[in-house]
Design a protein around this motif. Structure first.
Motif, PDB file in Angstrom:
ATOM      1  N   ASN A   1       3.811  65.029  29.466  1.00  0.00           N
ATOM      2  CA  ASN A   1       4.839  64.134  29.990  1.00  0.00           C
ATOM      3  C   ASN A   1       4.877  62.890  29.125  1.00  0.00           C
ATOM      4  OD1 ASN A   1       5.362  65.733  32.330  1.00  0.00           O
ATOM      5  ND2 ASN A   1       3.402  65.012  33.147  1.00  0.00           N
ATOM      6  N   PHE A   2       6.079  62.450  28.761  1.00  0.00           N
ATOM      7  CA  PHE A   2       6.151  61.192  28.040  1.00  0.00           C
ATOM      8  C   PHE A   2       7.277  60.353  28.606  1.00  0.00           C
ATOM      9  CE2 PHE A   2       8.973  63.919  25.642  1.00  0.00           C
ATOM     10  CZ  PHE A   2      10.045  63.100  25.317  1.00  0.00           C
ATOM     11  N   LYS A   3       7.135  59.086  28.436  1.00  0.00           N
ATOM     12  CA  LYS A   3       8.102  58.136  28.981  1.00  0.00           C
ATOM     13  C   LYS A   3       8.612  57.246  27.861  1.00  0.00           C
ATOM     14  CE  LYS A   3       5.517  57.962  33.329  1.00  0.00           C
ATOM     15  NZ  LYS A   3       4.823  57.094  34.278  1.00  0.00           N
ATOM     16  N   LYS A   4       9.739  56.625  28.115  1.00  0.00           N
ATOM     17  CA  LYS A   4      10.262  55.662  27.140  1.00  0.00           C
ATOM     18  C   LYS A   4      10.189  54.278  27.761  1.00  0.00           C
ATOM     19  CE  LYS A   4      15.231  55.965  28.287  1.00  0.00           C
ATOM     20  NZ  LYS A   4      15.194  56.748  29.463  1.00  0.00           N
ATOM     21  N   HIS A   5       9.957  53.316  26.891  1.00  0.00           N
ATOM     22  CA  HIS A   5       9.879  51.928  27.344  1.00  0.00           C
ATOM     23  C   HIS A   5      10.806  51.114  26.465  1.00  0.00           C
ATOM     24  CE1 HIS A   5       8.397  48.019  28.531  1.00  0.00           C
ATOM     25  NE2 HIS A   5       8.114  47.744  27.279  1.00  0.00           N
ATOM     26  N   LEU A   6      11.773  50.453  27.068  1.00  0.00           N
ATOM     27  CA  LEU A   6      12.714  49.650  26.296  1.00  0.00           C
ATOM     28  C   LEU A   6      12.566  48.197  26.732  1.00  0.00           C
ATOM     29  CD1 LEU A   6      15.899  51.887  26.445  1.00  0.00           C
ATOM     30  CD2 LEU A   6      14.236  51.700  24.617  1.00  0.00           C
ATOM     31  N   PRO A   7      12.089  47.323  25.866  1.00  0.00           N
ATOM     32  CA  PRO A   7      11.988  45.911  26.217  1.00  0.00           C
ATOM     33  C   PRO A   7      13.363  45.279  26.188  1.00  0.00           C
ATOM     34  CG  PRO A   7      11.446  46.217  23.938  1.00  0.00           C
ATOM     35  CD  PRO A   7      11.688  47.590  24.506  1.00  0.00           C
ATOM     36  N   GLN A   8      13.409  44.021  26.524  1.00  0.00           N
ATOM     37  CA  GLN A   8      14.679  43.312  26.464  1.00  0.00           C
ATOM     38  C   GLN A   8      15.204  43.329  25.043  1.00  0.00           C
ATOM     39  OE1 GLN A   8      14.471  39.272  27.671  1.00  0.00           O
ATOM     40  NE2 GLN A   8      16.668  38.945  27.670  1.00  0.00           N
ATOM     41  N   TRP A   9      16.454  43.778  24.854  1.00  0.00           N
ATOM     42  CA  TRP A   9      16.970  43.935  23.502  1.00  0.00           C
ATOM     43  C   TRP A   9      18.141  43.013  23.214  1.00  0.00           C
ATOM     44  CZ3 TRP A   9      21.977  45.294  24.079  1.00  0.00           C
ATOM     45  CH2 TRP A   9      22.321  46.023  25.208  1.00  0.00           C
ATOM     46  N   LEU A  10      18.515  42.171  24.164  1.00  0.00           N
ATOM     47  CA  LEU A  10      19.557  41.190  23.920  1.00  0.00           C
ATOM     48  C   LEU A  10      18.910  39.873  23.545  1.00  0.00           C
ATOM     49  CD1 LEU A  10      22.498  40.203  24.050  1.00  0.00           C
ATOM     50  CD2 LEU A  10      22.120  39.710  26.458  1.00  0.00           C
ATOM     51  N   CYS A  11      19.246  39.352  22.362  1.00  0.00           N
ATOM     52  CA  CYS A  11      18.643  38.098  21.948  1.00  0.00           C
ATOM     53  C   CYS A  11      19.725  37.134  21.511  1.00  0.00           C
ATOM     54  CB  CYS A  11      17.646  38.312  20.815  1.00  0.00           C
ATOM     55  SG  CYS A  11      18.349  39.106  19.379  1.00  0.00           S
TER      56      CYS A  11
ATOM     57  N   THR B   1      14.768  28.479  11.951  1.00  0.00           N
ATOM     58  CA  THR B   1      13.432  28.938  12.287  1.00  0.00           C
ATOM     59  C   THR B   1      13.415  29.559  13.674  1.00  0.00           C
ATOM     60  OG1 THR B   1      12.493  27.153  10.952  1.00  0.00           O
ATOM     61  CG2 THR B   1      11.011  28.249  12.499  1.00  0.00           C
ATOM     62  N   ASN B   2      12.794  30.710  13.769  1.00  0.00           N
ATOM     63  CA  ASN B   2      12.621  31.367  15.052  1.00  0.00           C
ATOM     64  C   ASN B   2      11.582  30.593  15.861  1.00  0.00           C
ATOM     65  OD1 ASN B   2      11.481  33.225  17.097  1.00  0.00           O
ATOM     66  ND2 ASN B   2      12.789  34.748  16.119  1.00  0.00           N
ATOM     67  N   VAL B   3      11.984  30.071  17.003  1.00  0.00           N
ATOM     68  CA  VAL B   3      11.107  29.189  17.762  1.00  0.00           C
ATOM     69  C   VAL B   3       9.916  29.932  18.361  1.00  0.00           C
ATOM     70  CG1 VAL B   3      12.972  27.590  18.291  1.00  0.00           C
ATOM     71  CG2 VAL B   3      12.497  29.465  19.864  1.00  0.00           C
ATOM     72  N   ASP B   4      10.004  31.255  18.457  1.00  0.00           N
ATOM     73  CA  ASP B   4       8.901  32.020  19.024  1.00  0.00           C
ATOM     74  C   ASP B   4       7.936  32.516  17.961  1.00  0.00           C
ATOM     75  OD1 ASP B   4       9.798  31.798  21.691  1.00  0.00           O
ATOM     76  OD2 ASP B   4      11.237  33.409  21.368  1.00  0.00           O
TER      77      ASP B   4
ATOM     78  N   SER C   1      14.640  39.165  13.480  1.00  0.00           N
ATOM     79  CA  SER C   1      13.918  39.424  14.721  1.00  0.00           C
ATOM     80  C   SER C   1      14.659  38.800  15.891  1.00  0.00           C
ATOM     81  CB  SER C   1      12.507  38.845  14.644  1.00  0.00           C
ATOM     82  OG  SER C   1      11.750  39.464  13.639  1.00  0.00           O
ATOM     83  N   SER C   2      14.406  39.345  17.051  1.00  0.00           N
ATOM     84  CA  SER C   2      14.966  38.759  18.253  1.00  0.00           C
ATOM     85  C   SER C   2      14.381  37.370  18.473  1.00  0.00           C
ATOM     86  CB  SER C   2      14.661  39.650  19.459  1.00  0.00           C
ATOM     87  OG  SER C   2      15.182  40.947  19.267  1.00  0.00           O
ATOM     88  N   GLY C   3      15.167  36.520  19.075  1.00  0.00           N
ATOM     89  CA  GLY C   3      14.654  35.203  19.406  1.00  0.00           C
ATOM     90  C   GLY C   3      15.649  34.110  19.100  1.00  0.00           C
ATOM     91  N   LEU C   4      15.200  32.893  19.253  1.00  0.00           N
ATOM     92  CA  LEU C   4      16.036  31.709  19.090  1.00  0.00           C
ATOM     93  C   LEU C   4      15.729  31.058  17.758  1.00  0.00           C
ATOM     94  CD1 LEU C   4      18.105  30.163  20.897  1.00  0.00           C
ATOM     95  CD2 LEU C   4      16.213  28.652  21.507  1.00  0.00           C
TER      96      LEU C   4
END
Length: 417
Positions: free
Chosen positions: A3-13, A107-110, A222-225
């Motif tokens: 059994n395998f699962k998928k994990h999708l983090p937040q993708w809107l940045c 600059t990416n603040v994260d 990369s995602s971020g601000l």
């Protein structure tokens, strides 16, 4: 069975570029948007989303035809002395704007990652306001003739006609004592209109600008601000130089950038695809009927992936054996290794730019594999390959022994890298 699962983090940045300049500065927000377009996956550019104001809001057809737009800044320039005939260009209607590319670091603040954005002023305009009517200043019979005679250029004296190296950018508008104009700036050099009659006082009521923007490839961001800004000096010998006579009511301008990146990372697995049943090539008949042990157990599980951003795949599993995923018999007495690999569709490569074909996935975050899209991939098929190798068949499959083997595999597609 695995059994395998998928994990999708937040993708809107949201990628924004802004700082807090001095309270006295004129400030303008610049907005641009990147969102993947399934109809045009090769388009990996930002789209200007700054609200149109000023000249192009009043004359949208002219701006579409001339491929430009405008934003209006609340800056007023007022003459400090009369504009007179036969005086130096800097004591007339002179315009020099920052038409060359200027770079800023964001600059990416994260994460602290940096990117470079470039901007140039591609056009400008305003409305000049005279202290008296053009007819009274020149003695011309009509308003239009008065505006033409007031400035150098003869029949081209009216301000719909830009002095070189500035260029025409659409119609002008006038009344008895004002003229509205907008010009392109292909190069950074002064454009001058010389007064042919004395003008006791004059003002530019506002400043309209158009700009061009060079942004990084959003697929590599990369995602971020991200934050940054550009500041300009207005006035004599400044970045926006209107000559020595015309002085702004505010000498500072700061452009605050907001880049909105709406990445997509989505993985769709067909119904029932989270239950993977491994079998020999050709099925079990050779073993059941002739006792020929399989050369291995296999299963390919397809999935559809949409990706406009870099991502990683990492894997967890249970049980495991020697750092590898495993299958365990129902009695819990034996385990065999389970190898998992991935193939990704064209358009997604590893970080070196190589296609991804049966790339081994290993247990643990430290063994995560990283990938990048060359263009927006929209619901393209990929494959997870599951295999119990031949070396385990004798240990796993024995005559007269029936057993069920099972294990769990968790596959994580993650844009947070």
């Amino acid at each position: 069975m695995a059994n395998f699962k998928k994990h999708l983090p937040q993708w809107l940045c949201l990628l924004a570029l802004f700082v807090a300049p001095s309270a006295d500065a004129v400030q303008q927000e610049i907005r641009a948007l990147f969102t993947p377009d399934s109809a045009n996956p090769q388009r990996n550019t930002f789209v200007n989303k700054t609200p149109v104001t000023g000249y192009c809001a009043e004359y949208p057809g002219e701006c579409r035809q001339n491929e430009t737009f405008s934003i209006r800044l609340p800056v007023r320039f007022q003459s400090t002395s009369a504009l007179l005939p036969n005086t130096a260009p800097r004591r007339n209607a002179l315009f020099s704007v920052p038409a060359q590319w200027r770079a800023l670091t964001v600059t990416n603040v994260d994460t602290g990652e940096t990117e470079t954005v470039e901007l140039r002023i591609a056009g400008f305009g305003s409305q000049y306001q005279l202290s008296d009517t053009a007819v009274k200043l020149t003695g011309a019979p009509t308003d239009l003739e008065g505006h033409r005679l007031l400035w150098s250029g003869g029949a081209l004296g009216s301000w719909v006609n830009a002095p070189p190296p500035c260029q025409y950018s659409g119609v002008g508008a006038y009344a008895d004592n004002y003229y509205r104009f907008f010009w392109k700036t292909p190069t950074e050099a002064a454009c001058v209109k010389l007064a042919q009659f004395a003008i006791p006082a004059m003002s530019y009521e506002y400043l309209d600008i158009a700009y061009e923007l060079r942004t990084p490839n959003p697929l590599g961001m990369s995602s971020g601000l991200y934050t940054g800004s550009l500041s300009y000096r207005l006035g004599p010998n400044g970045d926006f130089d209107m000559g020595d006579v015309m002085v702004p009511d505010d000498p500072d301008l700061t452009l605050n950038f907001v880049l909105d990146v709406q990445h997509t990372l989505k993985v769709d697995i067909p119904p029932g695809g989270n239950n993977v049943r491994l079998e020999p090539l050709g099925g079990w008949q050779s073993w059941l009927q002739a006792g020929r042990r399989p050369v291995g157990l296999f299963r390919d599980q397809t999935f559809n992936i949409s990706a406009s951003t870099r991502f990683k795949i990492q894997m967890g599993c249970g049980p495991g054996v020697s750092g590898e995923c495993a299958l365990e018999n129902s009695e819990g007495t034996r385990r065999v290794r389970l190898f998992i690999s991935v193939s990704l569709p064209d358009g997604i490569t590893d970080l070196s730019g190589q296609p991804v074909r049966r790339l081994r996935l290993r247990h643990g975050a430290e063994n995560a594999q990283h990938f990048k899209p060359g263009f927006y991939v929209d619901r393209a098929p990929g494959t997870l390959h599951f295999e119990v190798p031949q070396s385990h068949m004798e240990f796993m499959i024995r005559p007269g022994e029936a057993s069920t083997w099972a294990g769990t595999v968790i596959v994580i597609w993650d844009s947070e890298i």
